[in-house]
Structures are given as structure tokens and as C-alpha cells.
Scaffold this motif. Structure first.
Motif, PDB file in Angstrom:
ATOM      1  N   LEU A 163     -10.810   3.305  -8.385  1.00  0.00           N
ATOM      2  CA  LEU A 163     -10.494   2.977  -6.994  1.00  0.00           C
ATOM      3  C   LEU A 163     -10.614   1.471  -6.796  1.00  0.00           C
ATOM      4  CD1 LEU A 163      -9.875   4.080  -4.169  1.00  0.00           C
ATOM      5  CD2 LEU A 163     -12.327   4.224  -3.808  1.00  0.00           C
ATOM      6  N   ASP A 164      -9.513   0.841  -6.418  1.00  0.00           N
ATOM      7  CA  ASP A 164      -9.510  -0.604  -6.183  1.00  0.00           C
ATOM      8  C   ASP A 164      -9.763  -0.853  -4.702  1.00  0.00           C
ATOM      9  OD1 ASP A 164      -9.218  -3.311  -6.390  1.00  0.00           O
ATOM     10  OD2 ASP A 164      -7.042  -3.274  -6.621  1.00  0.00           O
ATOM     11  N   LEU A 165     -10.911  -1.450  -4.401  1.00  0.00           N
ATOM     12  CA  LEU A 165     -11.289  -1.686  -3.012  1.00  0.00           C
ATOM     13  C   LEU A 165     -10.839  -3.042  -2.487  1.00  0.00           C
ATOM     14  CD1 LEU A 165     -14.884  -0.196  -3.049  1.00  0.00           C
ATOM     15  CD2 LEU A 165     -12.787   0.862  -2.205  1.00  0.00           C
ATOM     16  N   ALA A 166     -10.321  -3.903  -3.352  1.00  0.00           N
ATOM     17  CA  ALA A 166      -9.911  -5.245  -2.932  1.00  0.00           C
ATOM     18  C   ALA A 166      -8.833  -5.210  -1.842  1.00  0.00           C
ATOM     19  CB  ALA A 166      -9.449  -6.058  -4.130  1.00  0.00           C
ATOM     20  N   PRO A 167      -7.790  -4.388  -1.938  1.00  0.00           N
ATOM     21  CA  PRO A 167      -6.807  -4.359  -0.849  1.00  0.00           C
ATOM     22  C   PRO A 167      -7.411  -3.938   0.485  1.00  0.00           C
ATOM     23  CG  PRO A 167      -5.876  -3.353  -2.793  1.00  0.00           C
ATOM     24  CD  PRO A 167      -7.320  -3.598  -3.091  1.00  0.00           C
ATOM     25  N   ILE A 173       0.835  -1.209   0.000  1.00  0.00           N
ATOM     26  CA  ILE A 173       0.000   0.000   0.000  1.00  0.00           C
ATOM     27  C   ILE A 173       0.866   1.252   0.000  1.00  0.00           C
ATOM     28  CG2 ILE A 173      -1.606   1.340   1.418  1.00  0.00           C
ATOM     29  CD1 ILE A 173      -2.799  -1.428   2.273  1.00  0.00           C
ATOM     30  N   ILE A 174       1.879   1.295   0.853  1.00  0.00           N
ATOM     31  CA  ILE A 174       2.754   2.470   0.904  1.00  0.00           C
ATOM     32  C   ILE A 174       3.516   2.634  -0.403  1.00  0.00           C
ATOM     33  CG2 ILE A 174       4.811   3.432   2.033  1.00  0.00           C
ATOM     34  CD1 ILE A 174       3.696   2.264   4.663  1.00  0.00           C
ATOM     35  N   MET A 175       3.984   1.520  -0.947  1.00  0.00           N
ATOM     36  CA  MET A 175       4.725   1.598  -2.210  1.00  0.00           C
ATOM     37  C   MET A 175       3.820   2.071  -3.345  1.00  0.00           C
ATOM     38  SD  MET A 175       7.299  -1.237  -3.612  1.00  0.00           S
ATOM     39  CE  MET A 175       8.326  -0.912  -5.024  1.00  0.00           C
ATOM     40  N   SER A 176       2.553   1.649  -3.354  1.00  0.00           N
ATOM     41  CA  SER A 176       1.642   2.111  -4.408  1.00  0.00           C
ATOM     42  C   SER A 176       1.408   3.613  -4.302  1.00  0.00           C
ATOM     43  CB  SER A 176       0.316   1.354  -4.353  1.00  0.00           C
ATOM     44  OG  SER A 176      -0.442   1.740  -3.240  1.00  0.00           O
ATOM     45  N   TRP A 177       1.315   4.140  -3.081  1.00  0.00           N
ATOM     46  CA  TRP A 177       1.177   5.581  -2.912  1.00  0.00           C
ATOM     47  C   TRP A 177       2.420   6.300  -3.428  1.00  0.00           C
ATOM     48  CZ3 TRP A 177      -0.529   5.454   2.894  1.00  0.00           C
ATOM     49  CH2 TRP A 177      -1.849   5.035   2.975  1.00  0.00           C
ATOM     50  N   LEU A 178       3.598   5.784  -3.074  1.00  0.00           N
ATOM     51  CA  LEU A 178       4.836   6.433  -3.510  1.00  0.00           C
ATOM     52  C   LEU A 178       4.987   6.390  -5.031  1.00  0.00           C
ATOM     53  CD1 LEU A 178       7.288   5.168  -0.755  1.00  0.00           C
ATOM     54  CD2 LEU A 178       6.255   7.438  -0.961  1.00  0.00           C
ATOM     55  N   ILE A 179       4.540   5.322  -5.660  1.00  0.00           N
ATOM     56  CA  ILE A 179       4.595   5.234  -7.125  1.00  0.00           C
ATOM     57  C   ILE A 179       3.599   6.204  -7.745  1.00  0.00           C
ATOM     58  CG2 ILE A 179       4.073   3.716  -9.086  1.00  0.00           C
ATOM     59  CD1 ILE A 179       5.336   1.430  -7.400  1.00  0.00           C
ATOM     60  N   PRO A 230      -9.948 -13.054  -6.093  1.00  0.00           N
ATOM     61  CA  PRO A 230     -11.313 -13.503  -5.747  1.00  0.00           C
ATOM     62  C   PRO A 230     -12.181 -12.389  -5.159  1.00  0.00           C
ATOM     63  CG  PRO A 230      -9.663 -14.970  -4.806  1.00  0.00           C
ATOM     64  CD  PRO A 230      -8.937 -13.816  -5.394  1.00  0.00           C
ATOM     65  N   ILE A 231     -11.561 -11.462  -4.436  1.00  0.00           N
ATOM     66  CA  ILE A 231     -12.314 -10.347  -3.861  1.00  0.00           C
ATOM     67  C   ILE A 231     -12.776  -9.410  -4.971  1.00  0.00           C
ATOM     68  CG2 ILE A 231     -12.201  -8.390  -2.260  1.00  0.00           C
ATOM     69  CD1 ILE A 231     -12.092 -11.117  -0.875  1.00  0.00           C
TER      70      ILE A 231
END
Length: 94
Positions: free
Chosen positions: A69-73, A23-29, A58-59
Motif C-alpha cells: 500500500l503506497d500512502l504517499a499519494p 488515482i482513478i487510472m491506477s484503480w482502472l489498471i 520526498p514523502i
């Protein structure tokens, strides 16, 4: 019961921290702090995606499509926290 609880809690803790890093890495990217053209960043990002996509897929099939917006994570994160902190101790220790 501790023989069952210990390894299950460890697995859920590892998944939890891998998700935090993802999650943090996706924000930084997304905010252009990290660049995927750097080999180290791209390798870590690919590895994290390979670890977490089998959990997210599966989610994503169940959730409605909210394309930007990807809500699966978020859903998996809540499930992992619930399992680790509430459901698992209740089941094993009554």
C-alpha cells in the motif's frame, strides 16, 4: 493579495485534478479495465507518473515502508487540499 492567491490556487487545483486522474487510472489498471500494453494508456500513465513522482518521492522517504500500500499519494492529496482550502486563504486573507 489576489495577484498571489490566484496563481497559487490555480497551481494547487491543477495538481489536485492531475492526482485525481492518476488515482482513478491506477484503480482502472489494477482492476484490469485499462491495459498498459495499449500505447495511449501507457503514454498517459507514463506522463502522469513523470509529473507526480517528484512530488511523491520526498514523502515516501519520510513514511514507513508499507509495501503493498503506497500512502504517499494520500498524504500529498491531503496536503494539497489543506493548502488550497485552508492554509493559503488563511495566510493571505487573515
Amino acid at each position: 493579495m489576489m495577484a498571489i492567491y490566484g496563481p497559487l490556487k490555480l497551481i494547487l487545483d491543477v495538481i489536485f485534478f492531475i492526482m485525481i486522474v492518476h488515482i482513478i487510472m491506477s484503480w482502472l489498471i489494477n482492476f484490469n479495465v485499462l491495459n498498459l500494453r495499449q500505447p495511449l494508456v501507457a503514454g498517459i500513465w507514463t506522463g502522469l507518473n513523470r509529473l507526480l513522482e517528484p512530488i511523491y518521492t520526498p514523502i515516501r522517504r519520510i513514511l514507513p515502508n508499507t509495501h503493498p500500500l503506497d500512502l504517499a499519494p494520500l498524504v500529498v492529496f491531503i496536503i494539497v487540499i489543506s493548502l488550497r482550502d485552508y492554509i493559503l486563504p488563511t495566510i493571505l486573507f487573515g
